[in-house]
Design an enzyme around this catalytic site. Sequence first.
Site, PDB file in Angstrom:
ATOM      1  N   ALA A 104     -43.557 -66.956  20.389  1.00  0.00           N
ATOM      2  CA  ALA A 104     -43.554 -65.921  21.428  1.00  0.00           C
ATOM      3  C   ALA A 104     -42.208 -65.855  22.129  1.00  0.00           C
ATOM      4  CB  ALA A 104     -44.642 -66.236  22.447  1.00  0.00           C
ATOM      5  N   GLY A 109     -45.980 -69.481  17.852  1.00  0.00           N
ATOM      6  CA  GLY A 109     -46.543 -68.275  17.237  1.00  0.00           C
ATOM      7  C   GLY A 109     -45.917 -67.960  15.884  1.00  0.00           C
ATOM      8  N   GLU A 124     -47.919 -69.963  13.643  1.00  0.00           N
ATOM      9  CA  GLU A 124     -49.246 -69.334  13.536  1.00  0.00           C
ATOM     10  C   GLU A 124     -49.206 -68.124  12.602  1.00  0.00           C
ATOM     11  OE1 GLU A 124     -49.693 -69.163  17.885  1.00  0.00           O
ATOM     12  OE2 GLU A 124     -51.661 -70.062  17.542  1.00  0.00           O
ATOM     13  N   GLU A 136     -46.272 -75.630  22.288  1.00  0.00           N
ATOM     14  CA  GLU A 136     -46.943 -74.942  23.399  1.00  0.00           C
ATOM     15  C   GLU A 136     -47.264 -75.866  24.575  1.00  0.00           C
ATOM     16  OE1 GLU A 136     -47.278 -74.114  20.321  1.00  0.00           O
ATOM     17  OE2 GLU A 136     -47.647 -71.973  20.122  1.00  0.00           O
TER      18      GLU A 136
HETATM   19  N1  CO8 Z   1     -38.262 -66.894  23.193  1.00  0.00           N
HETATM   20  C1  CO8 Z   1     -37.142 -66.216  23.525  1.00  0.00           C
HETATM   21  N2  CO8 Z   1     -35.899 -66.615  23.174  1.00  0.00           N
HETATM   22  C2  CO8 Z   1     -35.791 -67.759  22.479  1.00  0.00           C
HETATM   23  C3  CO8 Z   1     -36.902 -68.524  22.103  1.00  0.00           C
HETATM   24  C4  CO8 Z   1     -38.197 -68.041  22.484  1.00  0.00           C
HETATM   25  N3  CO8 Z   1     -39.324 -68.638  22.105  1.00  0.00           N
HETATM   26  N4  CO8 Z   1     -36.468 -69.612  21.413  1.00  0.00           N
HETATM   27  C5  CO8 Z   1     -35.122 -69.511  21.344  1.00  0.00           C
HETATM   28  N5  CO8 Z   1     -34.719 -68.407  21.988  1.00  0.00           N
HETATM   29  C6  CO8 Z   1     -33.347 -67.940  22.178  1.00  0.00           C
HETATM   30  C7  CO8 Z   1     -32.590 -68.836  23.144  1.00  0.00           C
HETATM   31  O1  CO8 Z   1     -32.894 -68.483  24.489  1.00  0.00           O
HETATM   32  C8  CO8 Z   1     -31.161 -68.570  22.745  1.00  0.00           C
HETATM   33  O2  CO8 Z   1     -30.759 -67.328  23.267  1.00  0.00           O
HETATM   34  P1  CO8 Z   1     -29.488 -67.275  24.279  1.00  0.00           P
HETATM   35  O3  CO8 Z   1     -28.332 -67.723  23.444  1.00  0.00           O
HETATM   36  O4  CO8 Z   1     -29.441 -65.838  24.688  1.00  0.00           O
HETATM   37  O5  CO8 Z   1     -29.813 -68.204  25.397  1.00  0.00           O
HETATM   38  C9  CO8 Z   1     -31.259 -68.373  21.217  1.00  0.00           C
HETATM   39  O6  CO8 Z   1     -32.628 -68.071  20.956  1.00  0.00           O
HETATM   40  C10 CO8 Z   1     -30.884 -69.626  20.459  1.00  0.00           C
HETATM   41  O7  CO8 Z   1     -31.698 -70.673  20.950  1.00  0.00           O
HETATM   42  P2  CO8 Z   1     -31.116 -72.099  21.372  1.00  0.00           P
HETATM   43  O8  CO8 Z   1     -29.752 -71.938  21.953  1.00  0.00           O
HETATM   44  O9  CO8 Z   1     -32.146 -72.773  22.211  1.00  0.00           O
HETATM   45  O10 CO8 Z   1     -30.985 -72.774  19.924  1.00  0.00           O
HETATM   46  P3  CO8 Z   1     -31.099 -74.314  19.587  1.00  0.00           P
HETATM   47  O11 CO8 Z   1     -30.715 -74.412  18.143  1.00  0.00           O
HETATM   48  O12 CO8 Z   1     -30.365 -75.150  20.561  1.00  0.00           O
HETATM   49  O13 CO8 Z   1     -32.665 -74.667  19.733  1.00  0.00           O
HETATM   50  C11 CO8 Z   1     -35.021 -74.326  19.444  1.00  0.00           C
HETATM   51  C12 CO8 Z   1     -33.603 -74.030  18.928  1.00  0.00           C
HETATM   52  C13 CO8 Z   1     -35.333 -75.797  19.311  1.00  0.00           C
HETATM   53  C14 CO8 Z   1     -35.987 -73.509  18.576  1.00  0.00           C
HETATM   54  C15 CO8 Z   1     -35.145 -73.914  20.932  1.00  0.00           C
HETATM   55  O14 CO8 Z   1     -34.606 -72.609  21.082  1.00  0.00           O
HETATM   56  C16 CO8 Z   1     -36.538 -73.887  21.449  1.00  0.00           C
HETATM   57  O15 CO8 Z   1     -37.120 -74.928  21.731  1.00  0.00           O
HETATM   58  N6  CO8 Z   1     -37.134 -72.672  21.619  1.00  0.00           N
HETATM   59  C17 CO8 Z   1     -38.450 -72.506  22.185  1.00  0.00           C
HETATM   60  C18 CO8 Z   1     -39.480 -72.565  21.112  1.00  0.00           C
HETATM   61  C19 CO8 Z   1     -40.887 -72.472  21.669  1.00  0.00           C
HETATM   62  O16 CO8 Z   1     -41.248 -73.110  22.650  1.00  0.00           O
HETATM   63  N7  CO8 Z   1     -41.751 -71.684  21.012  1.00  0.00           N
HETATM   64  C20 CO8 Z   1     -43.130 -71.554  21.351  1.00  0.00           C
HETATM   65  C21 CO8 Z   1     -43.331 -70.405  22.239  1.00  0.00           C
HETATM   66  S1  CO8 Z   1     -45.041 -70.293  22.788  1.00  0.00           S
HETATM   67  C22 CO8 Z   1     -45.807 -69.460  21.494  1.00  0.00           C
HETATM   68  O17 CO8 Z   1     -45.215 -69.147  20.502  1.00  0.00           O
HETATM   69  C23 CO8 Z   1     -47.241 -69.127  21.648  1.00  0.00           C
HETATM   70  C24 CO8 Z   1     -47.582 -67.903  20.791  1.00  0.00           C
HETATM   71  C25 CO8 Z   1     -49.050 -67.606  20.834  1.00  0.00           C
HETATM   72  C26 CO8 Z   1     -49.395 -66.624  21.865  1.00  0.00           C
HETATM   73  C27 CO8 Z   1     -50.795 -66.240  21.716  1.00  0.00           C
HETATM   74  C28 CO8 Z   1     -51.453 -65.898  23.012  1.00  0.00           C
HETATM   75  C29 CO8 Z   1     -51.167 -64.548  23.489  1.00  0.00           C
END
Ligand code: CO8
Length: 260
Positions: free
Chosen positions: A64, A111, A114, A134
């Site tokens: 997400a 997601g 998923e 999550e």
């Molecule tokens: N959403 C939005 N932007 C994101 C996300 C995200 N989930 N993940 C990464 N990005 C963006 C970062 O903000 C960054 O953008 P910017 O340069 O503008 O700040 C860009 O992508 C690159 O990311 P990083 O600089 O963080 O890259 P790294 O290589 O350092 O790290 C990771 C990569 C480990 C993947 C890290 O970005 C991370 O931990 N991301 C979050 C992942 C996460 O928590 N995902 C789960 C989200 S919850 C979910 O998916 C639930 C879905 C089900 C919903 C159903 C109910 C409705």
Amino acid sequence: MDELLQLERHDKVARIRFNRESALNALTPEMLMDLRRMLVELDLDGDARAVVLAGQPKAFSVGADLKGRVAEYEAGALRDPLGAIIRELFSYIESMSKPVIADISGYALGGGLELALACDLRIADRTAKFGFPEANVGSLPGAGGTQRLPRLVGPGRAMSLMFTGERIAAEQAYAWGLIEKLVEPGELDAESIAWAAQMAQKAPLSIAAIKGCIYVAESTDLASGLAYEAQSHAILRKTRDREEGMRAFVEKRAPQFTGQ
Ligand code: CO8
């Protein structure tokens, strides 16, 4: 061609590629609505016999769009636009009449994982990393993850991923049965198309019926599943493609399937 999703054709295989590399293919409601529309069109398209969903080398999808989710809090929104589409979309993939394959390199998280689980099959290269983060953000895998992952890998492995938020490597995912094929980096694009093309050559109604039977097997008792299988077989017996397939075998030629 759509901005956030790109559609490629490889003969009878259609590949949809997420095209939001700057955010590691974080999923927005708009992307998912576009994906839903494209999938409906492909399901109705007799020239598309298999569908592949792909990302970029760094990410299949990180799940997400958390920035969008925070914006919802800030707007005081009671609506859940992502939730409104994501669950229905993932179940729709299972109901499609053709194979849908997730083609995974880099991150498949939350997601994004998923979505891969909602596909019929998964192929990944050795760069792939899988996880459910999550619980780090006070949520849970709410788009089918708590239900589909344990069916594939068992409840203990599913809970260990979801309780710890740890990421597992592609080799581990393969050993668990989370993915069905593991390939070398650089080979994924060609291998996913070749695998899908093998399926695309088969009788389309056979593939649709097999897919339906296997999803029924996951949700019913053996007697009901066997009855469903027998019914599906009886329907296939009346199709032109079954006669064509058998005649082609006897005549030592390649079958010409039309999906009828
Ligand atoms: N959403 C939005 N932007 C994101 C996300 C995200 N989930 N993940 C990464 N990005 C963006 C970062 O903000 C960054 O953008 P910017 O340069 O503008 O700040 C860009 O992508 C690159 O990311 P990083 O600089 O963080 O890259 P790294 O290589 O350092 O790290 C990771 C990569 C480990 C993947 C890290 O970005 C991370 O931990 N991301 C979050 C992942 C996460 O928590 N995902 C789960 C989200 S919850 C979910 O998916 C639930 C879905 C089900 C919903 C159903 C109910 C409705």
